[in-house]
Design an enzyme around this catalytic site. Sequence first.
Site, PDB file in Angstrom:
ATOM      1  N   CYS A 160       0.845  -1.202   0.000  1.00 28.86           N
ATOM      2  CA  CYS A 160       0.000   0.000   0.000  1.00 28.86           C
ATOM      3  C   CYS A 160       0.883   1.257   0.000  1.00 28.86           C
ATOM      4  O   CYS A 160       1.619   1.476  -0.949  1.00 28.86           O
ATOM      5  CB  CYS A 160      -0.985  -0.035   1.167  1.00 28.86           C
ATOM      6  SG  CYS A 160      -2.358   1.131   0.964  1.00 28.86           S
ATOM      7  N   HIS A 184      -3.729  -4.809  -0.391  1.00 26.74           N
ATOM      8  CA  HIS A 184      -3.274  -5.401   0.869  1.00 26.74           C
ATOM      9  C   HIS A 184      -3.320  -6.922   0.772  1.00 26.74           C
ATOM     10  O   HIS A 184      -4.383  -7.515   0.956  1.00 26.74           O
ATOM     11  CB  HIS A 184      -4.170  -4.941   2.025  1.00 26.74           C
ATOM     12  CG  HIS A 184      -3.988  -3.519   2.403  1.00 26.74           C
ATOM     13  ND1 HIS A 184      -3.056  -3.108   3.336  1.00 26.74           N
ATOM     14  CD2 HIS A 184      -4.618  -2.400   1.977  1.00 26.74           C
ATOM     15  CE1 HIS A 184      -3.129  -1.793   3.473  1.00 26.74           C
ATOM     16  NE2 HIS A 184      -4.061  -1.333   2.657  1.00 26.74           N
ATOM     17  N   GLU A 212      -2.298  -9.020   2.869  1.00 26.93           N
ATOM     18  CA  GLU A 212      -2.633  -9.553   4.195  1.00 26.93           C
ATOM     19  C   GLU A 212      -4.130  -9.480   4.497  1.00 26.93           C
ATOM     20  O   GLU A 212      -4.609 -10.077   5.457  1.00 26.93           O
ATOM     21  CB  GLU A 212      -1.818  -8.839   5.281  1.00 26.93           C
ATOM     22  CG  GLU A 212      -2.312  -7.460   5.694  1.00 26.93           C
ATOM     23  CD  GLU A 212      -2.014  -6.352   4.704  1.00 26.93           C
ATOM     24  OE1 GLU A 212      -2.352  -5.200   5.015  1.00 26.93           O
ATOM     25  OE2 GLU A 212      -1.441  -6.626   3.626  1.00 26.93           O
TER      26      GLU A 212
END
Length: 209
Positions: free
Chosen positions: A79, A180, A182
Amino acid sequence: MIAIIDYGMGNIRSVEQALKYIGAAYIVTSDKEEIFRSDGVILPGVGAFPKAMDILEEKDLVRVLQEIGRSRKPLLGICLGMQLLFEKSEELQDCNGLSLLPGVIRKLKVPYKIPHMGWNELKKEGEIALWNGVEDGSFVYYVHSYYADCPNEIVYGVSDYGVEVPGFVAKGNIYGAQFHPEKSGDIGMQMLKNFKGVVETWKSSQLSI
Protein backbone atom coordinates in the site's frame (compact mmCIF):
# COMPACT_ATOMS: atom_id res chain seq x y z
CA MET A 1 13.74 -13.96 9.28
CA ILE A 2 11.58 -11.26 7.68
CA ALA A 3 11.80 -7.75 9.14
CA ILE A 4 8.51 -5.82 9.22
CA ILE A 5 9.48 -2.15 9.32
CA ASP A 6 7.79 -0.37 12.23
CA TYR A 7 7.78 3.40 11.70
CA GLY A 8 4.42 4.22 13.23
CA MET A 9 2.40 4.31 10.00
CA GLY A 10 2.03 0.68 9.07
CA ASN A 11 -0.74 -1.90 9.19
CA ILE A 12 1.62 -3.87 11.41
CA ARG A 13 -0.88 -6.06 13.24
CA SER A 14 -2.52 -7.50 10.13
CA VAL A 15 0.84 -8.13 8.44
CA GLU A 16 2.08 -9.86 11.60
CA GLN A 17 -0.99 -12.09 11.73
CA ALA A 18 -0.59 -13.01 8.06
CA LEU A 19 3.07 -13.98 8.46
CA LYS A 20 2.22 -15.98 11.57
CA TYR A 21 -0.54 -17.76 9.63
CA ILE A 22 1.82 -18.84 6.83
CA GLY A 23 4.51 -19.92 9.29
CA ALA A 24 7.06 -17.25 8.44
CA ALA A 25 9.67 -16.20 10.98
CA TYR A 26 9.50 -12.43 11.43
CA ILE A 27 10.46 -9.51 13.63
CA VAL A 28 8.79 -6.10 13.95
CA THR A 29 11.54 -3.53 14.14
CA SER A 30 12.93 -0.12 13.30
CA ASP A 31 16.43 -1.10 14.41
CA LYS A 32 18.92 -0.70 11.57
CA GLU A 33 21.12 -3.63 12.56
CA GLU A 34 18.15 -5.99 12.86
CA ILE A 35 16.94 -4.90 9.44
CA PHE A 36 20.35 -5.51 7.87
CA ARG A 37 20.55 -8.94 9.55
CA SER A 38 17.15 -9.98 8.23
CA ASP A 39 16.70 -12.18 5.16
CA GLY A 40 13.85 -10.12 3.71
CA VAL A 41 11.99 -6.89 4.44
CA ILE A 42 8.34 -5.84 4.37
CA LEU A 43 7.56 -2.11 4.34
CA PRO A 44 3.88 -1.64 5.21
CA GLY A 45 2.16 1.72 5.33
CA VAL A 46 -1.09 3.60 5.80
CA GLY A 47 -1.39 7.39 5.65
CA ALA A 48 0.28 10.33 3.94
CA PHE A 49 3.40 9.93 1.79
CA PRO A 50 5.19 13.13 2.99
CA LYS A 51 4.71 12.28 6.67
CA ALA A 52 5.93 8.74 6.10
CA MET A 53 9.09 9.95 4.37
CA ASP A 54 9.73 12.45 7.18
CA ILE A 55 9.50 9.70 9.79
CA LEU A 56 11.72 7.34 7.80
CA GLU A 57 14.28 10.13 7.45
CA GLU A 58 14.17 10.92 11.19
CA LYS A 59 14.80 7.26 11.99
CA ASP A 60 17.62 7.04 9.40
CA LEU A 61 15.60 4.36 7.61
CA VAL A 62 15.67 6.03 4.19
CA ARG A 63 19.34 5.14 3.83
CA VAL A 64 18.76 1.66 5.24
CA LEU A 65 15.89 0.87 2.87
CA GLN A 66 17.80 2.24 -0.10
CA GLU A 67 20.74 -0.02 0.75
CA ILE A 68 18.41 -3.01 1.13
CA GLY A 69 16.71 -2.20 -2.17
CA ARG A 70 19.98 -1.90 -4.03
CA SER A 71 21.22 -5.21 -2.68
CA ARG A 72 19.68 -8.53 -3.72
CA LYS A 73 17.71 -8.91 -0.48
CA PRO A 74 13.94 -9.26 -1.12
CA LEU A 75 11.91 -6.15 -0.26
CA LEU A 76 8.11 -5.96 -0.38
CA GLY A 77 6.23 -2.67 -0.05
CA ILE A 78 2.51 -2.80 0.78
CA CYS A 79 0.00 0.00 0.00
CA LEU A 80 1.72 3.24 1.10
CA GLY A 81 4.86 1.15 1.53
CA MET A 82 4.73 0.34 -2.18
CA GLN A 83 4.26 4.01 -3.08
CA LEU A 84 7.29 5.00 -1.00
CA LEU A 85 9.47 2.83 -3.26
CA PHE A 86 8.97 5.27 -6.15
CA GLU A 87 10.81 8.47 -7.04
CA LYS A 88 8.29 10.99 -5.74
CA SER A 89 4.66 11.69 -4.90
CA GLU A 90 2.30 14.56 -5.70
CA GLU A 91 0.42 14.03 -2.43
CA LEU A 92 -0.03 17.36 -0.60
CA GLN A 93 3.23 18.58 -2.11
CA ASP A 94 5.94 17.21 -4.36
CA CYS A 95 7.85 14.88 -2.09
CA ASN A 96 10.79 12.63 -2.89
CA GLY A 97 10.47 8.91 -2.24
CA LEU A 98 13.04 6.14 -1.87
CA SER A 99 13.73 6.16 -5.65
CA LEU A 100 14.08 2.39 -5.81
CA LEU A 101 11.51 2.16 -8.61
CA PRO A 102 10.96 4.56 -11.53
CA GLY A 103 7.71 6.51 -11.47
CA VAL A 104 5.58 9.11 -9.73
CA ILE A 105 2.67 8.67 -7.31
CA ARG A 106 -0.38 10.61 -8.56
CA LYS A 107 -3.88 11.22 -7.21
CA LEU A 108 -6.68 9.11 -8.63
CA LYS A 109 -8.91 11.32 -10.79
CA VAL A 110 -11.83 9.08 -11.65
CA PRO A 111 -15.65 9.33 -11.70
CA TYR A 112 -15.83 6.90 -8.80
CA LYS A 113 -15.66 7.17 -5.04
CA ILE A 114 -12.24 8.05 -3.62
CA PRO A 115 -10.57 6.29 -1.90
CA HIS A 116 -10.68 3.19 -4.06
CA MET A 117 -11.74 0.84 -1.28
CA GLY A 118 -12.80 -2.78 -1.43
CA TRP A 119 -12.31 -5.81 -3.64
CA ASN A 120 -11.21 -5.52 -7.25
CA GLU A 121 -10.06 -7.90 -9.95
CA LEU A 122 -6.32 -8.21 -10.44
CA LYS A 123 -5.20 -9.03 -13.98
CA LYS A 124 -1.75 -10.55 -14.19
CA GLU A 125 0.78 -8.97 -16.54
CA GLY A 126 3.68 -11.34 -17.07
CA GLU A 127 4.99 -13.98 -14.69
CA ILE A 128 7.01 -13.60 -11.50
CA ALA A 129 7.70 -15.83 -8.50
CA LEU A 130 4.97 -14.21 -6.43
CA TRP A 131 2.33 -15.35 -8.96
CA ASN A 132 2.88 -19.06 -8.23
CA GLY A 133 -0.55 -20.50 -7.43
CA VAL A 134 -2.31 -17.18 -8.09
CA GLU A 135 -4.97 -17.29 -10.80
CA ASP A 136 -5.40 -14.45 -13.27
CA GLY A 137 -8.48 -12.41 -12.39
CA SER A 138 -8.26 -13.07 -8.65
CA PHE A 139 -9.83 -10.46 -6.40
CA VAL A 140 -7.71 -8.47 -3.95
CA TYR A 141 -8.47 -5.79 -1.36
CA TYR A 142 -7.59 -2.13 -1.96
CA VAL A 143 -7.67 1.05 0.14
CA HIS A 144 -5.94 3.98 -1.62
CA SER A 145 -6.42 7.41 -3.16
CA TYR A 146 -3.14 7.58 -5.11
CA TYR A 147 -1.61 5.29 -7.71
CA ALA A 148 1.76 4.69 -9.35
CA ASP A 149 2.34 6.27 -12.76
CA CYS A 150 5.23 4.05 -13.81
CA PRO A 151 6.79 2.19 -16.78
CA ASN A 152 4.86 -0.83 -18.06
CA GLU A 153 7.90 -3.07 -17.78
CA ILE A 154 7.73 -3.08 -13.97
CA VAL A 155 3.95 -3.65 -13.80
CA TYR A 156 2.94 -7.28 -13.19
CA GLY A 157 -0.68 -6.83 -12.11
CA VAL A 158 -3.37 -4.23 -12.86
CA SER A 159 -6.89 -3.40 -11.71
CA ASP A 160 -9.46 -1.19 -13.41
CA TYR A 161 -10.86 1.74 -11.44
CA GLY A 162 -11.57 4.27 -14.15
CA VAL A 163 -7.86 4.18 -14.86
CA GLU A 164 -5.56 1.20 -15.05
CA VAL A 165 -4.15 0.96 -11.53
CA PRO A 166 -0.81 -0.84 -11.16
CA GLY A 167 -1.76 -3.31 -8.45
CA PHE A 168 1.56 -5.12 -8.35
CA VAL A 169 5.01 -3.98 -9.46
CA ALA A 170 8.41 -5.63 -9.39
CA LYS A 171 11.99 -5.00 -10.41
CA GLY A 172 14.73 -7.42 -9.42
CA ASN A 173 14.51 -8.02 -5.68
CA ILE A 174 11.95 -5.23 -5.14
CA TYR A 175 8.23 -5.96 -5.04
CA GLY A 176 5.28 -3.67 -4.41
CA ALA A 177 1.58 -4.36 -3.82
CA GLN A 178 -0.83 -1.42 -3.99
CA PHE A 179 -3.48 -3.72 -2.54
CA HIS A 180 -3.27 -5.40 0.87
CA PRO A 181 -2.23 -9.05 0.44
CA GLU A 182 -2.63 -9.55 4.19
CA LYS A 183 -6.33 -8.64 3.82
CA SER A 184 -6.92 -10.44 0.52
CA GLY A 185 -7.90 -13.87 1.80
CA ASP A 186 -6.37 -17.06 0.42
CA ILE A 187 -4.97 -15.29 -2.65
CA GLY A 188 -3.10 -12.78 -0.49
CA MET A 189 -1.79 -15.55 1.75
CA GLN A 190 -0.49 -17.38 -1.33
CA MET A 191 1.36 -14.25 -2.46
CA LEU A 192 2.93 -13.86 0.99
CA LYS A 193 3.89 -17.56 0.97
CA ASN A 194 5.56 -16.94 -2.38
CA PHE A 195 7.43 -13.95 -0.95
CA LYS A 196 8.51 -16.16 1.97
CA GLY A 197 9.83 -18.62 -0.62
CA VAL A 198 11.78 -15.87 -2.39
CA VAL A 199 13.27 -14.86 0.97
CA GLU A 200 14.27 -18.45 1.76
CA THR A 201 15.91 -18.81 -1.65
CA TRP A 202 17.89 -15.63 -1.09
CA LYS A 203 18.94 -16.82 2.38
CA SER A 204 20.15 -20.15 0.96
CA SER A 205 22.17 -18.33 -1.69
CA GLN A 206 23.93 -16.33 1.01
CA LEU A 207 24.78 -19.42 3.04
CA SER A 208 26.52 -20.94 0.01
CA ILE A 209 28.78 -17.92 -0.54
